[in-house]
Design an enzyme around this catalytic site. Structure first.
Site, PDB file in Angstrom:
ATOM      1  CE1 TYR A   1       0.535   0.129   4.432  1.00  0.00           C
ATOM      2  CE2 TYR A   1      -1.739  -0.480   4.880  1.00  0.00           C
ATOM      3  CZ  TYR A   1      -0.605  -0.218   5.348  1.00  0.00           C
ATOM      4  OH  TYR A   1      -0.255  -0.208   6.488  1.00  0.00           O
ATOM      5  CD  GLU A   2      -0.632   4.962   1.809  1.00  0.00           C
ATOM      6  OE1 GLU A   2      -0.557   5.606   0.865  1.00  0.00           O
ATOM      7  OE2 GLU A   2      -1.591   4.817   2.745  1.00  0.00           O
TER       8      GLU A   2
END
Lengths: 599, 599
Positions: free
Chosen positions: B440-441
């Site tokens: 994620y990110e």
């Protein structure tokens, strides 16, 4: 819904073209290995695993196994029906000896079955899978009476087998086991103790379960030299072969695990259960190693199997999912975005997976052929070489194969981005299932010590020298476009030789120098052995292309993947050799208290 | 029950002795950074996380979050009470600006808090953690009215924030988003669309939730240049600041994930929800990067945080568990077996973890100081350098930090053998939780491309040259016993320079050459930056030992671990450089169809 297609073309490439198994058909014991039969077995096996077993993989994970208050265990929905089909189709008897109802096919094909079953559903595959090791131990050490009573039914998978080694306080160090075996007047033993982590310890797939149990007889020393192996059936078998009374063994609970939920991992309680000695008292370790060695190859294959199914699904996703544009400009300008397989970093992960899975498939099949040759070699020399190579390759296949299998499964999950983390997509299950293979049947650290502490020293180093001679011969036989691949393999095996020499010169002075480098050494040998296989495969591919073939793209892909393998796996060998040469000093220097968190 | 002790001594070593944060106390904006206050914050923060948050980690995993038929979500048992304590103790306001009720402490300390909270309970930490990014975006781009309405309450964690980027068909390629924002007569926008993977999208911790949502205004182009950022509160806020009507945004479901079960990862449905533009139309990408950059550092710290707690528990187990004997002879002959910390392969894994966690802690704290300096530098030159270094270090901390954090968590699970695979022992949760941070990110592949495709080229390469100058200066300043460490760092950074040069010479001809090597490059830079930190730490340790100290063992351990780091991490740089130099040819050569499984 995840896909699985058995990689039958690739298996046949290795079995028929690289190992040339059909050419063994003229030898005693290999008669069944006719080209037609080999291909049929591979195709049918692939079909069965893809159609019957694979669809149960996710439900096995989400449902898990259920233990009932009476100690009985129910397997996930569909497992029993699929297992019955598996038995009826005769898969369990494929590579088993004809004397006990087996089909006597080459072990090579038996291991193909293990790969496909395990890719399709690792938890399912463990039910029949562990029975093989138990059968091997009975065949090698059991009395005629024990063989007669158990082996045929186990081979037919009418009864399944288990391996009971670990106890709550000991796994690796089996000299510490506490389970007791008291001799009884009738020649049997009364077994009492608790075993943990027993795969397929209790289930509803078969009417009986045959436990092979390590225990200590009275007065046995507190070391691995004091352990004995017993066969302890769940239900006692009458003299006429019919089932009798329930034995005093029970599943106390099912473990909650990270993965392989479809397999019942049991705590088994033996409470004066009736058991029979396999082989001699206090010689249990040798029998255990017979069980173990077959199991270790099987576990190595599990590493490949999870990498393979994860790879297949990642390829499908990478072709389907559209995000961004190729760095070289839009690949499909009429679409809003290109499929992510255009991105080099996605390719990197897929090519890594391809280079590993195809290389590891060749390696386990090569090792499987050595298993056959340990039984069916034509000369004592051939048998010795097969035995030596198998001894060296087993810890590498188990250790490197599962380390890298887990890494590849993780990478394939990464290809999915956020969806890889979501249960429904199936990718995270492969990672969780693959994780156990690095641990059981001896952690990979134990495999590394088996390789470096035992196998390298075997026969004063003659075994590893025989291995080097094989690789050197492969290198020497490469010409033309194969020369750069051979040079890269020579470089890699050169690093392994240097590391071997360093061990010889530094392990006597301080055995920790061996221990500190063992895992690195196992990884180097993993790369070298895969490279060896890639050179073998590249040779076949180049020959096919030279002679003309209708499968040009297939063989060209082999050459490209071989090149990729040496480019991206090869350089690690030098780095690992340097780590080995750093020795144990800094690694072992800290006082134990310095690992604690200071406030 | 797993343990967690905040590594406060190590944090203070870096903050006070290596970075010398107290020396900044004379500068404008750093007034609060007095030595006493720094130590007190670190100690109290560690205490709070260990005592209040850590005990909820396993229950969060096993219970997960519950979505009710009305769309509301309940967090796991104990989360709400702990969160209330967290807010009451003022932790949320630690490094926030005083203008909006913050304590204005250095960001260095804010990131210490992130590490400790995340080690104690990653899922818990994500609730307040994501609010920071949302606040940053509002502060940077929001109108005064928006700031006034939301920021103070968000900083106080009276309301929490979220980041809504991903949609079912797009994550990385945000140009593809379909969520619509229709302008309304009152200056607001009507937001309609579906967002997925929204961490903390719905929960019971706060009375309101402030969503920051990417959407497209009518006629916006189909690329990232067409996206705008909106603030969409769950409950509308009246002009007087009181809560008004429920907005048309709902949690449609909670994702079933591999880990971070304690955090509610939501599908969010916007059905004509009222939202307000943050900044300008079609300038959403810039605002998103402001959110993202803070979040990326935080995610990198999550990699460390899971490695750290896994390490602490592995150390405890390795000291307690007895199996086998030291290779050099029994360490405790009066016991039946030695504790497994005597085995080199166990030490290898623990030392790897120690070298990584302590090195990465120093690196993120160094980067955190650059965050402070981007706001509070004394000269424009200092500010520029801080900004350049932070830009380079952010993808490395996120990408390398989480790759290696996952690998270390996996190794620490391995120390436990079979027990590592069993849920109750807690180790497998760290691996599952750590896994998300690589995704994620921005996946780690995206981080690698951010580093190599954007950051290296930044200002015509001036930023990376400034980085090299910093490392070279550190190398030049090393003498005596530090010289071998400096030489090893020089070798590592030499490999990075060679790889940088290779990119410069080969990426123009074929940009895939950059993409093919980007992940390797990120890993090299991870090793170089950790090595840089280890040399800094070794210098301090050597100085303390030279001047005499009552903590001799602590500083000596730093020198030993630095040595271990360069021995075992350093050699990878050369191998990775060679992989980069292999280029993209073989990686990209195969036709896409050749990845399919042939039958």
């Amino acid at each position: 819904m995840p896909i699985y297609n058995a990689p039958t073309r690739d298996t046949k490439f290795v079995v028929n073209e690289v190992l040339d198994l059909p050419s063994y058909g003229n030898r005693p014991g290999f008669e069944s290995a006719t080209p037609d039969l080999i291909d049929t077995v591979i195709d049918e096996c692939g079909k069965f695993c893809a159609e019957v077993i694979a669809p149960l993989n996710q439900v096995g994970d989400s449902e898990g196994c259920t233990r009932h208050p009476d100690g009985s265990v129910t397997t996930p929905t569909g497992f029993k029906e699929a297992f019955n089909q598996y038995v009826e189709a005769g898969w369990s008897t494929l590579a088993a000896p004809a004397d006990f109802g087996g089909q006597d096919m080459p072990h090579v094909l038996g291991f193909v079955l293990e790969e496909y079953v395990s890719s399709a559903n690792q938890s399912f595959g463990m039910y029949p899978g562990l029975t093989n090791g138990a059968v091997n131990a009975l065949l090698a050490f059991g009395s005629d009476k024990l063989k007669e009573t158990y082996v045929s039914n186990m081979i037919a998978n009418k009864w399944l087998g288990t391996m009971n080694l670990t106890e709550p306080h000991c796994g690796t160090d089996l000299g510490l086991i506490r389970t007791k075996a008291e001799p009884q007047a009738d020649g049997s033993y009364s077994i009492t103790g608790t075993k943990i982590f027993i795969s397929a310890g209790e289930h509803d797939l078969t009417e009986n379960i045959i436990h092979l149990v390590l225990a200590k007889t009275p007065g046995a020393p507190e070391s691995s030299k004091g352990i004995s192996l017993f066969v302890v059936p769940k239900i006692l078998v009458n003299d006429d072969g019919s089932l009798g009374e329930r034995n005093a063994v029970q599943c106390g609970s099912i473990e909650h695990k990270m993965g392989i939920h479809g397999n019942s991992t049991c705590v088994m309680n033996y409470d004066g259960a009736k058991g029979w000695l396999v082989g001699e008292e206090m010689r249990g370790l040798a029998a255990m190693f017979v069980m173990m060695n077959a199991a270790r190859l099987g576990v190595g294959i599990q590493g490949l199997s999870q990498a393979e199914i994860a790879y297949q699904n990642a390829v499908a996703y990478a072709r389907d999912r559209r995000q961004g544009r190729a760095l070289t400009g839009p690949a499909e300008p009429d679409q809003k975005a290109d499929s992510i397989i255009v991105h080099p970093d996605v390719r990197r992960m897929l090519m890594d997976a391809k280079a590993f899975t195809e290389g590891m498939r060749a390696l386990y099949l090569y090792a499987s052929l050595q298993v056959d040759l340990t039984h069916k070699a034509e000369t004592e020399e051939e048998r010795t070489l097969a035995d030596d190579l198998l001894g060296l390759l087993t810890p590498v296949i188990k250790g490197y194969g599962t380390d890298k299998g887990y890494a590849v499964a993780t990478d394939m999950q990464q290809v999915f981005g956020g969806h890889g983390y979501i249960v429904e997509w199936g990718m995270e299950q492969y990672v969780r299932d693959a994780r156990i293979a690095m641990i059981y049947e001896g952690t990979n650290g134990i495999q590394a010590m088996d390789l470096c502490g035992r196998k390298l020293a075997h026969k004063g180093g003659a075994a590893i020298q025989a291995f080097f001679a094989q690789v050197d011969e492969e290198v020497a036989g490469a010409e033309g476009e194969l020369k750069p691949l051979a040079d890269a393999l020579a470089k890699a095996v050169g690093e392994q030789k240097a590391a071997t020499m360093w061990f010889m010169q530094n392990a006597m002075a301080n055995p920790n120098n061996l221990g500190a480098g063992a895992h690195h050494y196992m990884t180097i040998m993993g790369v070298v052995t895969l490279g060896w296989m890639w050179l073998k495969m590249a040779k076949v591919a180049a020959a096919r292309l030279a002679e003309g073939t209708s499968e040009k793209a297939f063989y060209e892909a082999k050459l490209t993947t071989a090149r990729y393998f040496f480019e991206r796996f090869g350089p690690d060998c030098g780095a690992l050799r340097r780590k080995i040469e750093a020795g144990a000093e800094a690694m072992m220097a800290l006082d134990e208290d310095m690992f604690l968190t200071a406030a």
